[in-house]
Design an enzyme around this catalytic site. Sequence first.
Site, short mmCIF file in Angstrom:
data_model
loop_
_atom_site.label_atom_id
_atom_site.label_comp_id
_atom_site.label_asym_id
_atom_site.label_seq_id
_atom_site.Cartn_x
_atom_site.Cartn_y
_atom_site.Cartn_z
N HIS A 171 0.87 -1.19 0.00
CA HIS A 171 0.00 0.00 0.00
C HIS A 171 0.90 1.23 0.00
O HIS A 171 1.52 1.55 1.02
CB HIS A 171 -0.92 -0.03 1.22
CG HIS A 171 -1.84 -1.21 1.23
ND1 HIS A 171 -2.09 -1.97 2.33
CD2 HIS A 171 -2.55 -1.77 0.22
CE1 HIS A 171 -2.93 -2.95 2.03
NE2 HIS A 171 -3.23 -2.85 0.74
N HIS A 264 3.38 -2.70 6.83
CA HIS A 264 2.29 -1.78 6.48
C HIS A 264 2.20 -0.63 7.48
O HIS A 264 2.97 -0.54 8.43
CB HIS A 264 0.96 -2.54 6.52
CG HIS A 264 0.77 -3.51 5.41
ND1 HIS A 264 -0.06 -3.27 4.34
CD2 HIS A 264 1.31 -4.73 5.19
CE1 HIS A 264 -0.03 -4.30 3.52
NE2 HIS A 264 0.78 -5.20 4.01
N GLU A 340 2.27 -3.61 11.49
CA GLU A 340 1.52 -2.35 11.34
C GLU A 340 2.18 -1.25 12.20
O GLU A 340 2.44 -1.46 13.38
CB GLU A 340 0.08 -2.54 11.80
CG GLU A 340 -0.73 -3.51 10.97
CD GLU A 340 -1.15 -2.93 9.63
OE1 GLU A 340 -1.68 -3.70 8.81
OE2 GLU A 340 -0.91 -1.74 9.39
C1 GEM Z 1 -4.23 -4.92 6.17
S1 GEM Z 1 -4.05 -6.56 6.62
C2 GEM Z 1 -5.47 -6.84 7.52
C3 GEM Z 1 -5.27 -8.03 8.35
N1 GEM Z 1 -6.41 -8.24 9.17
C4 GEM Z 1 -6.44 -9.24 10.04
N2 GEM Z 1 -7.47 -9.28 10.85
N3 GEM Z 1 -5.46 -10.10 10.07
C5 GEM Z 1 -4.99 -4.85 4.84
O1 GEM Z 1 -4.42 -5.18 3.82
O2 GEM Z 1 -6.18 -4.48 4.89
C6 GEM Z 1 -2.87 -4.37 6.09
C7 GEM Z 1 -2.87 -2.89 5.90
O3 GEM Z 1 -3.42 -2.40 4.91
O4 GEM Z 1 -2.33 -2.22 6.76
ZN ZN Z 2 -1.36 -1.69 4.20
#
Ligand code: GEM
Ligand code: ZN
Length: 380
Positions: A171, A264, A340
């Site tokens: 992203h 991310h 994250e």
């Molecule tokens: C997220 S990853 C989402 C992961 N969710 C769970 N519950 N494991 C995405 O791609 O939406 C990564 C991000 O964009 O930060």
């Molecule tokens: Zn992301």
Amino acid sequence: MSISSAFDSGAIEVVSLADHRDIQLRIKADNASEFAQWFHFRLQGAEGLPVTLRFLNAGNSAYPEGWTDYQVVASYDRQHWFRIPSEYDGQVLSTQLTPAGNSLYFAYFEPYSDERHLDLIGFASVSDKVKLEPLGQTLDGRDMTLLRITDSDSKTSLAQKKNIWLTARQHPGETMAEWFMEGFLERLLDGDDPVSRVLLERCQFYVVPNMNPDGAARGNLRTNSVGANLNREWQAPSLERSPEVFLVRQRMLETGIDLFLDVHGDEALPYNFVAGCEGNPSYSPRLETLENAFKAAWIAASPDFQDRFGYGRDEPGQANLTLATNWVGEHFDCLAYTIEMPFKDNADLPDPVYGWNGERSKKLGESVMQPILAVLHQLR
Ligand code: GEM
Ligand code: ZN
């Protein structure tokens, strides 16, 4: 006064510049999708004037909860970025300041330019531990570059080495992810660092510092140049829509993976955290033990990491296998984490001047080597 965004990762729509006390803006959507949250632009000619910026459509952005307790990022010299007091009323994000100079940049988060990306690749490429692997090109014609990193003089045979993959910035607006990679690579290639020396002795690292260079240059939040959310392409990528994922995944299938980290940023939660593979069909007590050991070691290594707040756990068997972490964890039966970092700040260790920023992302990238070392002996 004037506003421009015709530069690397620039993105804004100007509604009105008529009154410096009410500069009206709209956050621009990605070039081929509805996702809108990233902004990056330059204001000229406002030195000494009391300026109010109003982002009129903040409430319609991809993650509106991202504006609560969020502070806009600004810089005069494009090197030093600081936070400015901002308010969100549920629809409009507004911020006020009196510029001390006639050129001031604003961004959603500290930018990471394509030039800095190429400098990072260049820095790594001159190390005798690094082999650059060109994987192919993106749809805008940029290079997809993989860094293969190991100590080729080590006593450990390649067959015995652990294969550790890291990807970042699927992203593109999550620029903290590439700052993280810069910190990680600088430490990994520091020949005086004992942790790095041991890891390079026992592992082969495969590192993609920017998975989405087209989206990054275009100032997209979440998609590549044809609107693909790369973190939903991992089950069936294609050269026509998601060559970034197709090429990396193809190489992963050749190398195999013992540990995977996908880096991310998160718009809403003011914390650093990880999201694992608990919803995968093949999730096992072995993987849960590995996940817990990794998190415990990271908590011990960095007060900026925590495991109290994060995404809700996926229900057993309910994981979305189009996501990188879930697809890799399932396909290779390995420890796989989404990392994250916050667009806002780390609420456990807030910094009122800078919030979460590039330098702190770098420090976290340096620190992740400790949990990698801690679980190394358990990976297979
Ligand atoms: C997220 S990853 C989402 C992961 N969710 C769970 N519950 N494991 C995405 O791609 O939406 C990564 C991000 O964009 O930060
Ligand atoms: Zn992301």
